[in-house]
Enzyme design. Structure first.
Site, PDB file in Angstrom:
ATOM      1  N   GLY A   1       0.847  -1.202   0.000  1.00 53.86           N
ATOM      2  CA  GLY A   1       0.000   0.000   0.000  1.00 53.86           C
ATOM      3  C   GLY A   1       0.875   1.242   0.000  1.00 53.86           C
TER       4      GLY A   1
ATOM      5  N   GLY B   1      -0.023   5.186  -1.110  1.00 51.43           N
ATOM      6  CA  GLY B   1      -0.997   5.995  -0.391  1.00 51.43           C
ATOM      7  C   GLY B   1      -0.375   7.138   0.397  1.00 51.43           C
ATOM      8  N   GLN B   2      -1.223   7.786   1.217  1.00 51.65           N
ATOM      9  CA  GLN B   2      -0.776   8.977   1.957  1.00 51.65           C
ATOM     10  C   GLN B   2       0.408   8.660   2.875  1.00 51.65           C
ATOM     11  OE1 GLN B   2      -3.400  10.584   4.958  1.00 51.65           O
ATOM     12  NE2 GLN B   2      -2.399  12.588   4.949  1.00 51.65           N
TER      13      GLN B   2
ATOM     14  N   ASP C   1       2.135  -1.850  -4.382  1.00 55.87           N
ATOM     15  CA  ASP C   1       0.752  -1.379  -4.315  1.00 55.87           C
ATOM     16  C   ASP C   1      -0.032  -2.171  -5.368  1.00 55.87           C
ATOM     17  OD1 ASP C   1      -0.414   1.413  -2.862  1.00 55.87           O
ATOM     18  OD2 ASP C   1      -1.689   0.570  -4.441  1.00 55.87           O
ATOM     19  N   ILE C   2      -1.358  -2.044  -5.300  1.00 58.54           N
ATOM     20  CA  ILE C   2      -2.203  -2.830  -6.201  1.00 58.54           C
ATOM     21  C   ILE C   2      -2.045  -2.379  -7.659  1.00 58.54           C
ATOM     22  CG2 ILE C   2      -4.254  -1.371  -5.919  1.00 58.54           C
ATOM     23  CD1 ILE C   2      -5.858  -4.091  -5.757  1.00 58.54           C
TER      24      ILE C   2
ATOM     25  N   ILE D   1      -2.778  -7.292  -2.033  1.00 54.41           N
ATOM     26  CA  ILE D   1      -2.554  -7.986  -0.758  1.00 54.41           C
ATOM     27  C   ILE D   1      -3.525  -9.151  -0.565  1.00 54.41           C
ATOM     28  CG2 ILE D   1      -4.024  -6.456   0.644  1.00 54.41           C
ATOM     29  CD1 ILE D   1      -0.719  -8.149   1.680  1.00 54.41           C
TER      30      ILE D   1
ATOM     31  N   TYR E   1     -15.015   0.542   9.525  1.00 51.09           N
ATOM     32  CA  TYR E   1     -13.562   0.736   9.584  1.00 51.09           C
ATOM     33  C   TYR E   1     -13.053   0.502  11.012  1.00 51.09           C
ATOM     34  CZ  TYR E   1      -9.181   3.484   9.368  1.00 51.09           C
ATOM     35  OH  TYR E   1      -7.878   3.915   9.448  1.00 51.09           O
TER      36      TYR E   1
ATOM     37  N   LYS F   1     -10.599  -2.393  12.507  1.00 54.96           N
ATOM     38  CA  LYS F   1      -9.333  -2.079  13.190  1.00 54.96           C
ATOM     39  C   LYS F   1      -9.305  -2.698  14.590  1.00 54.96           C
ATOM     40  CE  LYS F   1      -7.100   0.355  10.100  1.00 54.96           C
ATOM     41  NZ  LYS F   1      -5.875  -0.161   9.486  1.00 54.96           N
TER      42      LYS F   1
HETATM   43  P1  NAD Z   1      -4.394   5.428   1.568  1.00 51.76           P
HETATM   44  O1  NAD Z   1      -5.807   5.128   1.175  1.00 51.76           O
HETATM   45  O2  NAD Z   1      -3.839   6.758   1.239  1.00 51.76           O
HETATM   46  O3  NAD Z   1      -3.417   4.329   0.959  1.00 51.76           O
HETATM   47  C1  NAD Z   1      -3.736   2.967   0.918  1.00 51.76           C
HETATM   48  C2  NAD Z   1      -2.983   2.364  -0.244  1.00 51.76           C
HETATM   49  O4  NAD Z   1      -3.333   0.973  -0.296  1.00 51.76           O
HETATM   50  C3  NAD Z   1      -3.370   2.959  -1.602  1.00 51.76           C
HETATM   51  O5  NAD Z   1      -2.216   3.355  -2.310  1.00 51.76           O
HETATM   52  C4  NAD Z   1      -4.095   1.814  -2.324  1.00 51.76           C
HETATM   53  O6  NAD Z   1      -3.867   1.800  -3.728  1.00 51.76           O
HETATM   54  C5  NAD Z   1      -3.476   0.611  -1.644  1.00 51.76           C
HETATM   55  N1  NAD Z   1      -4.326  -0.576  -1.754  1.00 51.76           N
HETATM   56  C6  NAD Z   1      -5.679  -0.638  -1.711  1.00 51.76           C
HETATM   57  N2  NAD Z   1      -6.082  -1.907  -1.888  1.00 51.76           N
HETATM   58  C7  NAD Z   1      -4.965  -2.654  -2.014  1.00 51.76           C
HETATM   59  C8  NAD Z   1      -4.738  -4.036  -2.217  1.00 51.76           C
HETATM   60  N3  NAD Z   1      -5.750  -4.911  -2.336  1.00 51.76           N
HETATM   61  N4  NAD Z   1      -3.453  -4.475  -2.296  1.00 51.76           N
HETATM   62  C9  NAD Z   1      -2.408  -3.599  -2.206  1.00 51.76           C
HETATM   63  N5  NAD Z   1      -2.576  -2.272  -2.049  1.00 51.76           N
HETATM   64  C10 NAD Z   1      -3.848  -1.811  -1.944  1.00 51.76           C
HETATM   65  O7  NAD Z   1      -4.300   5.128   3.126  1.00 51.76           O
HETATM   66  P2  NAD Z   1      -3.242   5.728   4.166  1.00 51.76           P
HETATM   67  O8  NAD Z   1      -3.802   6.981   4.693  1.00 51.76           O
HETATM   68  O9  NAD Z   1      -1.891   5.720   3.586  1.00 51.76           O
HETATM   69  O10 NAD Z   1      -3.385   4.650   5.334  1.00 51.76           O
HETATM   70  C11 NAD Z   1      -2.543   3.532   5.423  1.00 51.76           C
HETATM   71  C12 NAD Z   1      -2.952   2.733   6.643  1.00 51.76           C
HETATM   72  O11 NAD Z   1      -2.872   3.565   7.807  1.00 51.76           O
HETATM   73  C13 NAD Z   1      -4.366   2.181   6.632  1.00 51.76           C
HETATM   74  O12 NAD Z   1      -4.396   0.936   7.268  1.00 51.76           O
HETATM   75  C14 NAD Z   1      -5.148   3.173   7.449  1.00 51.76           C
HETATM   76  O13 NAD Z   1      -6.261   2.589   8.043  1.00 51.76           O
HETATM   77  C15 NAD Z   1      -4.118   3.575   8.484  1.00 51.76           C
HETATM   78  N6  NAD Z   1      -4.407   4.877   9.071  1.00 51.76           N
HETATM   79  C16 NAD Z   1      -4.299   6.018   8.326  1.00 51.76           C
HETATM   80  C17 NAD Z   1      -4.576   7.247   8.917  1.00 51.76           C
HETATM   81  C18 NAD Z   1      -4.472   8.534   8.145  1.00 51.76           C
HETATM   82  O14 NAD Z   1      -4.850   9.593   8.657  1.00 51.76           O
HETATM   83  N7  NAD Z   1      -3.955   8.528   6.909  1.00 51.76           N
HETATM   84  C19 NAD Z   1      -4.977   7.305  10.256  1.00 51.76           C
HETATM   85  C20 NAD Z   1      -5.109   6.115  10.970  1.00 51.76           C
HETATM   86  C21 NAD Z   1      -4.798   4.902  10.378  1.00 51.76           C
HETATM   87  N1  SER Z   2      -7.593   9.273   9.146  1.00 58.59           N
HETATM   88  C1  SER Z   2      -8.335   8.069   9.296  1.00 58.59           C
HETATM   89  C2  SER Z   2      -9.731   8.225   8.801  1.00 58.59           C
HETATM   90  O1  SER Z   2     -10.243   9.317   8.915  1.00 58.59           O
HETATM   91  C3  SER Z   2      -8.370   7.656  10.751  1.00 58.59           C
HETATM   92  O2  SER Z   2      -8.044   6.331  10.812  1.00 58.59           O
HETATM   93  O3  SER Z   2     -10.295   7.280   8.347  1.00 58.59           O
END
Ligand code: NAD
Ligand code: SER
Length: 314
Positions: A8, A11-12, A34-35, A53, A142, A146
């Site tokens: 992944g 992503g962000q 990534d996917i 994944i 969600y 988690k």
């Molecule tokens: P995001 O949505 O920006 O990135 C997720 C990435 O996963 C994307 O690039 C997407 O293409 C990839 N993806 C989706 N399905 C997939 C698959 N089947 N196989 C492989 N890759 C796949 O999310 P993020 O903000 O980078 O978050 C990453 C993790 O951190 C997540 O588990 C999220 O729950 C957790 N998280 C994020 C935040 C936040 O504020 N960004 C806060 C709490 C927890």
């Molecule tokens: N930033 C995330 C959301 O809003 C918190 O896990 O989903």
């Protein structure tokens, strides 16, 4: 030197985590995946694999090919997107975790990072300075995924000696990659409107407090947690991490110190209910005590960096 796989990675968080890990361990040691094919130039300076994944055979193939020892699993559907597709959110968020946990159980990989979230808490949780151990009745798919994931991580750690480590991230603020469909996304979106000189239409009400964090703090915390001695990791579900807590009105007022003409209006949508179910601030003393967590970025510093770096070109 150990080889690390980030799943992944586009992503962000992944975009910046790959940069941080490559800086620390060397670019060839960190395999981004990534996917979809790599879209971020920033991931192109090192190895990249296209990997879904949910495809367990391909996951094993990639892990064996690169002799991976550590996996950072980031692929998931976030809170707002998950509410639109609860069945698939449950499948992706849980099956993806099991695929990686089982690799560690079989001894193929040695260590896992898997992020949890403030979304594990719910409307019955104490809202202020939310403790590590407290009432947890999440009301979003969600959050349910988690919380279940946390329980499975602890189970695999205790029953099978799997070294899995986790942080309950607050909302993360960054400018390298756009957020992927969460409730805390407003705290990133607002900077794009401010930079474009447009009024910001906020999907949360002005007095909704949420815990947030600048991305650099989150990346440092993640790598520090993973690099800490095994004996210091006392919590195998997931560590609370607090960061900074503010409301939309407070971040708006902070941005106006630099952009005095910036305007905002509030039109709460379905995400308001999600935000209302989450804590306003977090007690992260266990992370401080166990592995020395310390944040560097307050609201003022975060806003200054975001206003300087958010790009609205193209
Ligand atoms: P995001 O949505 O920006 O990135 C997720 C990435 O996963 C994307 O690039 C997407 O293409 C990839 N993806 C989706 N399905 C997939 C698959 N089947 N196989 C492989 N890759 C796949 O999310 P993020 O903000 O980078 O978050 C990453 C993790 O951190 C997540 O588990 C999220 O729950 C957790 N998280 C994020 C935040 C936040 O504020 N960004 C806060 C709490 C927890
Ligand atoms: N930033 C995330 C959301 O809003 C918190 O896990 O989903």
């Amino acid at each position: 030197m150990k080889k690390i796989l980030v799943v992944g990675a586009s992503g962000q968080i992944g975009t910046e985590l790959v940069i941080g890990l490559r800086k620390r361990f060397g670019k060839d040691q960190v395999i981004a995946s990534d996917i979809a094919p790599a879209t971020q130039d920033k991931l192109a300076n090192g190895p990249y694999e296209e990997l879904d994944i949910l495809d367990n055979d391909k996951l094993s193939e990639v892990v064996n090919k690169h002799k991976i020892e550590e996996v950072y699993l980031l692929a998931a559907l976030l809170s707002a997107t998950a509410e639109k597709n609860p069945g698939f959110a449950w499948k992706l968020n849980m099956d993806g975790l099991f695929n990686v946990l089982n690799l560690a159980k079989e001894g193929v990989i040695k260590k896992i990072f898997w992020p949890s979230s403030i979304a594990v808490f719910g409307p019955t949780t104490p809202k202020e300075n939310t403790p590590q151990l407290t009432i947890m009745e999440p009301s979003t798919v969600y959050g349910i995924s988690k919380l279940a994931g946390e329980r499975w991580c602890e189970y695999y750690a205790k029953q099978y000696n799997v070294d899995v480590r986790s942080i309950r991230y607050p909302g993360l603020i960054s400018y390298t990659s756009l957020p992927g469909g969460g409730t805390t996304d407003y705290a990133v979106d607002i900077f794009y409107s401010a930079k474009r000189g447009e009024k910001y239409n906020c999907f949360l009400s002005k007095d909704t407090p949420l815990p947030m964090m600048y991305m650099e703090d989150a990346i440092n915390a993640t790598i520090n947690l993973m690099e800490s001695p095994i004996d210091s990791i006392k919590i195998r579900s997931s560590y609370n991490l607090g960061g900074i807590s503010f409301t939309p009105e407070q971040i708006y007022n902070e941005i106006r110190k630099t952009n005095p003409d910036f305007e905002i209006e509030y039109q709460p949508d379905f995400r308001q209910k999600i935000a209302d179910s989450w804590p306003g601030s977090i007690d992260d003393s266990d992370a401080k005590n166990d592995w020395g967590w310390k944040g560097e970025f307050d609201l003022g510093k975060t806003c200054q960096i975001m206003l300087e770096n958010v790009s609205v070109e193209g």
